[in-house]
Design an enzyme around this catalytic site. Structure first.
Site, PDB file in Angstrom:
ATOM      1  N   ALA A  44      24.418   2.035   5.092  1.00 54.95           N
ATOM      2  CA  ALA A  44      25.158   2.798   4.566  1.00 54.95           C
ATOM      3  C   ALA A  44      26.534   3.110   5.059  1.00 54.95           C
ATOM      4  CB  ALA A  44      24.441   4.280   4.785  1.00 54.95           C
ATOM      5  N   ARG A  46      30.706   4.621   3.695  1.00 54.14           N
ATOM      6  CA  ARG A  46      31.450   5.152   2.557  1.00 54.14           C
ATOM      7  C   ARG A  46      32.085   4.184   1.908  1.00 54.14           C
ATOM      8  NH1 ARG A  46      35.369   9.332   5.955  1.00 54.14           N
ATOM      9  NH2 ARG A  46      35.361   7.262   6.929  1.00 54.14           N
ATOM     10  N   VAL A 133      28.188   5.249  26.576  1.00 55.22           N
ATOM     11  CA  VAL A 133      28.854   5.474  27.912  1.00 55.22           C
ATOM     12  C   VAL A 133      29.141   3.959  28.484  1.00 55.22           C
ATOM     13  CG1 VAL A 133      29.193   6.195  29.940  1.00 55.22           C
ATOM     14  CG2 VAL A 133      28.114   7.832  28.448  1.00 55.22           C
ATOM     15  N   GLY A 135      30.266   1.177  26.901  1.00 54.14           N
ATOM     16  CA  GLY A 135      30.575  -0.160  26.281  1.00 54.14           C
ATOM     17  C   GLY A 135      29.073  -0.941  26.516  1.00 54.14           C
ATOM     18  N   ILE A 137      27.893  -1.977  29.462  1.00 51.22           N
ATOM     19  CA  ILE A 137      27.158  -1.770  30.742  1.00 51.22           C
ATOM     20  C   ILE A 137      26.102  -0.758  30.585  1.00 51.22           C
ATOM     21  CG2 ILE A 137      27.541  -0.623  33.110  1.00 51.22           C
ATOM     22  CD1 ILE A 137      30.651  -0.550  32.469  1.00 51.22           C
ATOM     23  N   GLY A 188      40.214  -3.072  18.242  1.00 52.16           N
ATOM     24  CA  GLY A 188      38.860  -2.175  18.199  1.00 52.16           C
ATOM     25  C   GLY A 188      38.364  -1.330  19.091  1.00 52.16           C
ATOM     26  N   ASP A 202      37.595  11.495  25.335  1.00 52.86           N
ATOM     27  CA  ASP A 202      36.328  10.543  25.389  1.00 52.86           C
ATOM     28  C   ASP A 202      35.788  10.428  26.595  1.00 52.86           C
ATOM     29  OD1 ASP A 202      35.192   8.423  23.687  1.00 52.86           O
ATOM     30  OD2 ASP A 202      35.924   7.330  25.779  1.00 52.86           O
ATOM     31  N   LYS A 206      32.030  11.317  27.847  1.00 53.28           N
ATOM     32  CA  LYS A 206      30.934  10.231  28.466  1.00 53.28           C
ATOM     33  C   LYS A 206      30.557  10.931  29.812  1.00 53.28           C
ATOM     34  CE  LYS A 206      33.157   6.298  26.375  1.00 53.28           C
ATOM     35  NZ  LYS A 206      34.203   5.384  26.029  1.00 53.28           N
TER      36      LYS A 206
HETATM   37  N1  HSE Z   1      37.335   4.338  22.692  1.00 52.84           N
HETATM   38  C1  HSE Z   1      36.601   4.149  23.379  1.00 52.84           C
HETATM   39  C2  HSE Z   1      37.077   3.386  24.737  1.00 52.84           C
HETATM   40  C3  HSE Z   1      35.399   3.048  23.109  1.00 52.84           C
HETATM   41  O1  HSE Z   1      38.333   2.920  24.544  1.00 52.84           O
HETATM   42  O2  HSE Z   1      36.482   3.216  25.821  1.00 52.84           O
HETATM   43  C4  HSE Z   1      34.163   3.098  23.678  1.00 52.84           C
HETATM   44  O3  HSE Z   1      33.221   4.083  23.979  1.00 52.84           O
END
Ligand code: HSE
Length: 449
Positions: A44, A46, A133, A135, A137, A188, A202, A206
């Protein structure tokens, strides 16, 4: 036993496409490890018309997440849409529908984790959040399982790939902040709202998750002192290098005397330390345990495939539980819910640290002694001073004065700076960067273990 495990994916963006690619590319490997295929039954999003760089059968695409949540054939709902609402609503609905859940949504878990895990406990379903948290790891599993016998005194490190990428490019290539941020978005790495990356939000999300797991306590996000890299200037990066340091955005949690210290801020660390050599999108997280000593986890902290890898590991973990007729074998938040307690979180003014201070001051006799006098009266001892020489004949812009302090109390530093900033010879508010150094035990000196 099921003949396959079916996943419903909500959110077909950067990480979602990584997951789909890994499940397709590693199909045989995963089947050998799990025993049955693991497949995406429905997706799913948008926008289901946008061309992605991975093809999926068009009949599995829908714009309505409820079709996945209500689908009796789907075993696991994978939430990768991000944001708070409606992601929270979808996850709670999935849980009440007895679906297991996997999510990478650190903002949601930091704000509503207690509610989500309470519901998951009541409904007896698993919730995997390895990708929230670090990525790729496997730090969540490390804390929950690898260190389940450890009394963890500190968890700290670099947990935002975007900020680390920006700081690395500014420091090594002299590039402009905004220019590098745009590149991190294209790659990304950045959040949909990149201010979360650069403002430290962010990293704080974490850290809330890591500290909750390490210490068995709720860690309200608003109690984490948070500063980002948005005010780190090329000037301070250059001074740091002259002094033998790198500036990194660190997330730091410590446990001592029944209290928690939890903070996120740009930090100067000696350039020979391993954390100082963690560059680009890489993250690195130290766990300090009483028995194990220090362990350092290093890897890609953002990006489609590394984060996708962490998500797939959660899917396999839950799929194995389903096949074995078990769930919630490992408590969601590492501690049995009834044993969790509410530990107080210290305010930033209660910490001890050493400090880098930069002043822009009038170039006239007595200024240095006035500043050092105020610092001295606040119990702050100066370790070294750099005064930038006068540039040209005009002193209208003032001169730069940099001081490194010995260990001091943050409350004293703030009181001293507030006094100094009011002085007529100070041209702009002082810049403060906290400094972390290691002692002979290999532990960060400011980390009281
Ligand atoms: N925006 C986050 C970063 C992505 O740059 O670490 C991973 O959580």
């Amino acid at each position: 036993m099921k003949d396959r495990i079916r996943v419903g994916l909500i959110g077909f963006g950067t990480v979602g496409t990584g997951v789909v690619r890994i499940l397709s590319k590693e199909k045989d490997l995963i089947t050998r490890r799990l025993g049955v295929p693991l497949t995406i039954a429905q997706i799913a999003d948008r926008d289901i018309t946008r061309k992605r760089d991975i093809a999926v059968p068009p009949d599995i695409l829908t714009t309505d997440p409820q079709r996945l949540i209500q689908n009796p054939d789907i075993d696991i709902i994978l939430e990768l849409m991000g944001g708070i609402e409606p992601a929270r609503d979808f996850i709670l609905n999935a849980i009440y529908n007895k679906k297991h859940v996997v999510t990478a949504n650190k903002a949601l878990l930091a704000a509503h984790g207690e509610e989500i895990f309470d519901a998951a406990c009541k409904e007896n379903v698993d919730v995997g959040f390895e990708a929230s948290v670090g990525g790729g790891i496997p730090i969540i599993r490390a804390i929950k399982e690898g260190f389940s016998g450890e009394n963890i005194s500190a968890v700290f490190g670099i947990v935002n790939g975007t900020s680390n990428y920006i700081l690395t490019q500014m420091s090594e290539k002299g590039r402009e902040f905004l220019d590098v941020l745009k590149e991190a978005q294209t790659l990304g790495y950045a959040e949909a709202d990149p201010t979360l990356d650069v403002s430290g939000g962010d990293s704080a999300h974490k850290l809330a998750i890591l500290a909750t797991l390490a210490y068995g306590t709720p860690v309200p996000i608003e109690e984490i002192y948070t500063e980002g890299i948005d005010h780190v200037t090329p000037l301070d990066i250059t001074f740091a290098e002259t002094l033998g340091y790198k500036i990194k955005l660190l997330a730091i949690a410590k446990h001592f005397d029944g209290k928690i210290e939890a903070r996120v801020h740009p930090t100067m660390i000696p350039k020979e330390e391993m954390l100082a050599q963690v560059n680009g999108v890489f993250n690195a997280i130290y766990i300090i345990g009483e028995s194990v000593g220090e362990s350092l986890f290093y890897g890609r902290g953002a990006g489609s495939m590394p984060t996708g890898s962490a998500v797939v590991s959660d899917l396999i973990d839950i799929a194995r539980n389903i096949q074995n007729g078990t769930n919630t074998r490992v408590p969601h938040l590492a501690y049995l819910p009834k044993t969790r307690t509410r530990l107080p979180i210290c305010p930033i003014t209660a910490i001890d640290s050493s400090y880098y201070l930069r002043f822009r001051v009038g170039d006239r006799p007595g200024v240095l002694s006035e500043i050092s006098g105020v610092l001295g009266r606040h119990n702050i001892s100066i370790a070294s001073v750099i005064q930038e020489g006068r540039k040209g004949s005009s002193s209208g812009d003032g001169v730069l004065l940099v001081m490194m302090t010995h260990q001091a109390k943050e409350a004293d530093i703030q009181a001293a700076l507030s006094r100094i900033n009011q002085s007529p010879f100070v041209f702009e508010p002082a810049v403060l960067i906290r400094v972390e150094e290691k002692n002979n035990n290999g532990l960060t000196r400011n980390i009281r273990t």
